[in-house]
Design a protein around this motif. Structure first.
Motif, PDB file in Angstrom:
ATOM      1  N   GLN A 233     -25.946-133.504 -18.735  1.00  0.00           N
ATOM      2  CA  GLN A 233     -26.965-133.745 -17.718  1.00  0.00           C
ATOM      3  C   GLN A 233     -26.393-133.619 -16.311  1.00  0.00           C
ATOM      4  N   GLU A 234     -25.144-134.087 -16.137  1.00  0.00           N
ATOM      5  CA  GLU A 234     -24.521-133.939 -14.825  1.00  0.00           C
ATOM      6  C   GLU A 234     -24.361-132.460 -14.473  1.00  0.00           C
ATOM      7  N   ALA A 235     -24.125-131.649 -15.490  1.00  0.00           N
ATOM      8  CA  ALA A 235     -23.967-130.220 -15.228  1.00  0.00           C
ATOM      9  C   ALA A 235     -25.259-129.576 -14.749  1.00  0.00           C
ATOM     10  N   THR A 236     -26.378-130.148 -15.160  1.00  0.00           N
ATOM     11  CA  THR A 236     -27.666-129.568 -14.755  1.00  0.00           C
ATOM     12  C   THR A 236     -27.993-129.832 -13.297  1.00  0.00           C
ATOM     13  N   ARG A 237     -27.195-130.653 -12.619  1.00  0.00           N
ATOM     14  CA  ARG A 237     -27.444-130.862 -11.192  1.00  0.00           C
ATOM     15  C   ARG A 237     -27.323-129.554 -10.422  1.00  0.00           C
ATOM     16  N   LYS A 238     -26.458-128.682 -10.898  1.00  0.00           N
ATOM     17  CA  LYS A 238     -26.353-127.374 -10.249  1.00  0.00           C
ATOM     18  C   LYS A 238     -27.678-126.624 -10.367  1.00  0.00           C
ATOM     19  N   ASP A 239     -28.348-126.777 -11.519  1.00  0.00           N
ATOM     20  CA  ASP A 239     -29.649-126.133 -11.672  1.00  0.00           C
ATOM     21  C   ASP A 239     -30.657-126.704 -10.689  1.00  0.00           C
ATOM     22  N   VAL A 240     -30.573-128.018 -10.463  1.00  0.00           N
ATOM     23  CA  VAL A 240     -31.477-128.636  -9.489  1.00  0.00           C
ATOM     24  C   VAL A 240     -31.206-128.084  -8.098  1.00  0.00           C
ATOM     25  N   GLU A 241     -29.942-127.919  -7.758  1.00  0.00           N
ATOM     26  CA  GLU A 241     -29.603-127.346  -6.462  1.00  0.00           C
ATOM     27  C   GLU A 241     -30.119-125.924  -6.350  1.00  0.00           C
ATOM     28  N   ARG A 242     -30.015-125.160  -7.425  1.00  0.00           N
ATOM     29  CA  ARG A 242     -30.559-123.804  -7.403  1.00  0.00           C
ATOM     30  C   ARG A 242     -32.076-123.831  -7.258  1.00  0.00           C
ATOM     31  N   ALA A 243     -32.714-124.804  -7.913  1.00  0.00           N
ATOM     32  CA  ALA A 243     -34.169-124.922  -7.790  1.00  0.00           C
ATOM     33  C   ALA A 243     -34.576-125.220  -6.348  1.00  0.00           C
ATOM     34  N   PHE A 244     -33.793-126.069  -5.679  1.00  0.00           N
ATOM     35  CA  PHE A 244     -34.093-126.345  -4.285  1.00  0.00           C
ATOM     36  C   PHE A 244     -33.895-125.095  -3.435  1.00  0.00           C
ATOM     37  N   GLY A 245     -32.894-124.294  -3.781  1.00  0.00           N
ATOM     38  CA  GLY A 245     -32.728-123.022  -3.086  1.00  0.00           C
ATOM     39  C   GLY A 245     -33.915-122.107  -3.292  1.00  0.00           C
ATOM     40  N   THR A 246     -34.496-122.142  -4.495  1.00  0.00           N
ATOM     41  CA  THR A 246     -35.702-121.358  -4.749  1.00  0.00           C
ATOM     42  C   THR A 246     -36.852-121.820  -3.878  1.00  0.00           C
ATOM     43  N   LEU A 247     -36.988-123.142  -3.727  1.00  0.00           N
ATOM     44  CA  LEU A 247     -38.026-123.664  -2.835  1.00  0.00           C
ATOM     45  C   LEU A 247     -37.806-123.180  -1.407  1.00  0.00           C
ATOM     46  N   GLN A 248     -36.560-123.170  -0.965  1.00  0.00           N
ATOM     47  CA  GLN A 248     -36.277-122.724   0.387  1.00  0.00           C
ATOM     48  C   GLN A 248     -36.597-121.250   0.571  1.00  0.00           C
ATOM     49  N   ASN A 249     -36.389-120.460  -0.474  1.00  0.00           N
ATOM     50  CA  ASN A 249     -36.715-119.037  -0.371  1.00  0.00           C
ATOM     51  C   ASN A 249     -38.222-118.811  -0.315  1.00  0.00           C
ATOM     52  N   ARG A 250     -38.975-119.621  -1.028  1.00  0.00           N
ATOM     53  CA  ARG A 250     -40.425-119.447  -1.055  1.00  0.00           C
ATOM     54  C   ARG A 250     -41.096-120.088   0.147  1.00  0.00           C
ATOM     55  N   TRP A 251     -40.622-121.248   0.553  1.00  0.00           N
ATOM     56  CA  TRP A 251     -41.251-122.008   1.644  1.00  0.00           C
ATOM     57  C   TRP A 251     -40.239-122.187   2.769  1.00  0.00           C
ATOM     58  N   ALA A 252     -40.412-121.430   3.826  1.00  0.00           N
ATOM     59  CA  ALA A 252     -39.454-121.460   4.938  1.00  0.00           C
ATOM     60  C   ALA A 252     -39.427-122.807   5.639  1.00  0.00           C
ATOM     61  N   MET A 253     -40.519-123.561   5.577  1.00  0.00           N
ATOM     62  CA  MET A 253     -40.551-124.855   6.248  1.00  0.00           C
ATOM     63  C   MET A 253     -39.506-125.806   5.668  1.00  0.00           C
ATOM     64  N   VAL A 254     -39.161-125.647   4.397  1.00  0.00           N
ATOM     65  CA  VAL A 254     -38.164-126.513   3.778  1.00  0.00           C
ATOM     66  C   VAL A 254     -36.794-126.283   4.399  1.00  0.00           C
ATOM     67  N   ARG A 255     -36.559-125.085   4.916  1.00  0.00           N
ATOM     68  CA  ARG A 255     -35.253-124.769   5.507  1.00  0.00           C
ATOM     69  C   ARG A 255     -35.112-125.308   6.923  1.00  0.00           C
ATOM     70  N   GLY A 256     -36.207-125.596   7.590  1.00  0.00           N
ATOM     71  CA  GLY A 256     -36.152-125.986   8.985  1.00  0.00           C
ATOM     72  C   GLY A 256     -35.845-127.453   9.179  1.00  0.00           C
ATOM     73  N   PRO A 257     -35.614-127.864  10.440  1.00  0.00           N
ATOM     74  CA  PRO A 257     -35.349-129.282  10.730  1.00  0.00           C
ATOM     75  C   PRO A 257     -36.577-130.129  10.484  1.00  0.00           C
ATOM     76  N   ALA A 258     -36.341-131.384  10.106  1.00  0.00           N
ATOM     77  CA  ALA A 258     -37.442-132.285   9.746  1.00  0.00           C
ATOM     78  C   ALA A 258     -37.549-133.472  10.683  1.00  0.00           C
ATOM     79  N   ARG A 259     -36.762-133.486  11.761  1.00  0.00           N
ATOM     80  CA  ARG A 259     -36.767-134.657  12.627  1.00  0.00           C
ATOM     81  C   ARG A 259     -38.064-134.826  13.407  1.00  0.00           C
ATOM     82  N   GLN A 260     -38.847-133.764  13.534  1.00  0.00           N
ATOM     83  CA  GLN A 260     -40.089-133.872  14.284  1.00  0.00           C
ATOM     84  C   GLN A 260     -41.225-134.471  13.454  1.00  0.00           C
ATOM     85  N   TRP A 261     -40.994-134.684  12.160  1.00  0.00           N
ATOM     86  CA  TRP A 261     -42.028-135.212  11.294  1.00  0.00           C
ATOM     87  C   TRP A 261     -41.736-136.664  10.943  1.00  0.00           C
TER      88      TRP A 261
END
Length: 313
Positions: free
Chosen positions: A194-222
């Protein structure tokens, strides 16, 4: 004479200049009032600019008609490929989301302003939200095309994300928690995998960043609750897109099923793996996984399954 002057000075009589104390106070107050009036008159004589909020004439109906002809007409100007690239999903899924939001929330229904002019349509509001999620950037970057100002665009984004989370947020599975202090070979092996699957979670977050550019931007204004809604909305929309565009990605049959039924009650033998397909099954699975006893049984079943696939040694 001496006694008379002494008594006059102590009792408010005329002083050496012929004025009493009361008359002197009145004269001083009158001089102050006169000075104040002079300053007010001088300030009024100087012209000062009047700052008014600038009105931008926006044609909501014309903008809606242009958007409709570009993407939603029977024969749109931009075809399905461009729609998917710019909206990050196919048209039927987008219209399904628009319809669900419009039915539940008054904000996504077309309304009139104080002057009786029609406001933005549901597809305008949802398009403004999707484009912000997809492209990031300033909130008024689509004002020229959609005729939606900055404050209205921000409201569209926040209402859209909160609505998507409220309507569709109960359809997706949860993570099974890891074991902090595993005891025995089975739990130790499970914790390692299960600890090894954390890399998959990180890759999944990278997929979100590729699809939704807002995830890549700063969040301090929200605000923090808004950040939560935006992240949940991106995850939910991603899962909906995966389910809509690739049925084989979310449903597959186990090839090494031994016929042993699980003990947690979420699934049965020979089940279809992945996201539950029916509404009733999704709701039951979601509720079951959030019960502590069912979660523990589910974890134990997964441990046994992982150990069995390893070879049971």
């Amino acid at each position: 004479m001496a006694s008379s002057r002494a008594g006059g000075s102590g009792g408010g009589a005329s002083d050496s200049d012929g004025f009493s104390d009361d008359e002197l106070d009145l004269a001083v107050q009158a001089a102050i009032d006169r000075r104040i009036r002079q300053r007010q008159q001088a300030a009024a004589a100087v012209p000062r600019p009047i700052h008014r909020r600038r009105h931008v004439p926006r044609d909501h109906i014309a903008a809606h008609q242009r958007l409709y002809e570009d993407y939603f007409a029977p024969e749109p100007r931009f075809g399905d490929a461009l729609f998917r690239r710019r909206f990050r999903m196919h048209r039927p899924l987008f219209m399904h989301i628009v319809g669900a939001l419009e039915r539940r929330y008054e904000f996504f229904r077309i309304r009139e302003d104080a002057a009786g002019k029609p406001g933005h349509t549901p597809i305008q509001k949802c398009t403004a939200a999707i484009r912000q999620l997809a492209y990031g950037g300033p909130t008024d970057m689509f004002d020229e095309y959609l005729h939606i100002g900055e404050s209205s665009a921000i409201q569209c984004l926040l209402e859209f994300c909160a609505g998507v989370r409220a309507i569709f947020g109960d359809r997706w599975p949860v993570f099974v928690k890891s074991i902090k202090h595993p005891v025995g070979p089975k739990k130790s092996y499970f914790a390692t995998r299960q600890e090894a699957t954390r890399k998959d979670v990180e890759r999944a977050f990278g997929t979100l960043q590729n699809r939704w550019a807002m995830v890549r931007g700063p969040a301090r204004q929200w605000y923090i609750p808004n950040i939560g809604d935006i992240m949940y909305a991106c995850i939910i929309l991603h899962n909906m897109i995966v389910e809509s565009e690739g049925d084989e990605l979310t449903q597959w049959n186990s090839e090494d099923d031994t016929g042993a039924g699980p003990s947690h009650g979420v699934a049965t033998a020979n089940v279809n793996m992945g996201v539950p397909r029916g509404e009733v099954e999704r709701l039951r699975a979601f509720t079951d996984m959030r019960q502590r006893n069912a979660h523990i049984r589910l974890q134990e079943d997964i441990i046994e399954e992982v150990w069995t696939r390893r070879g049971g040694h």
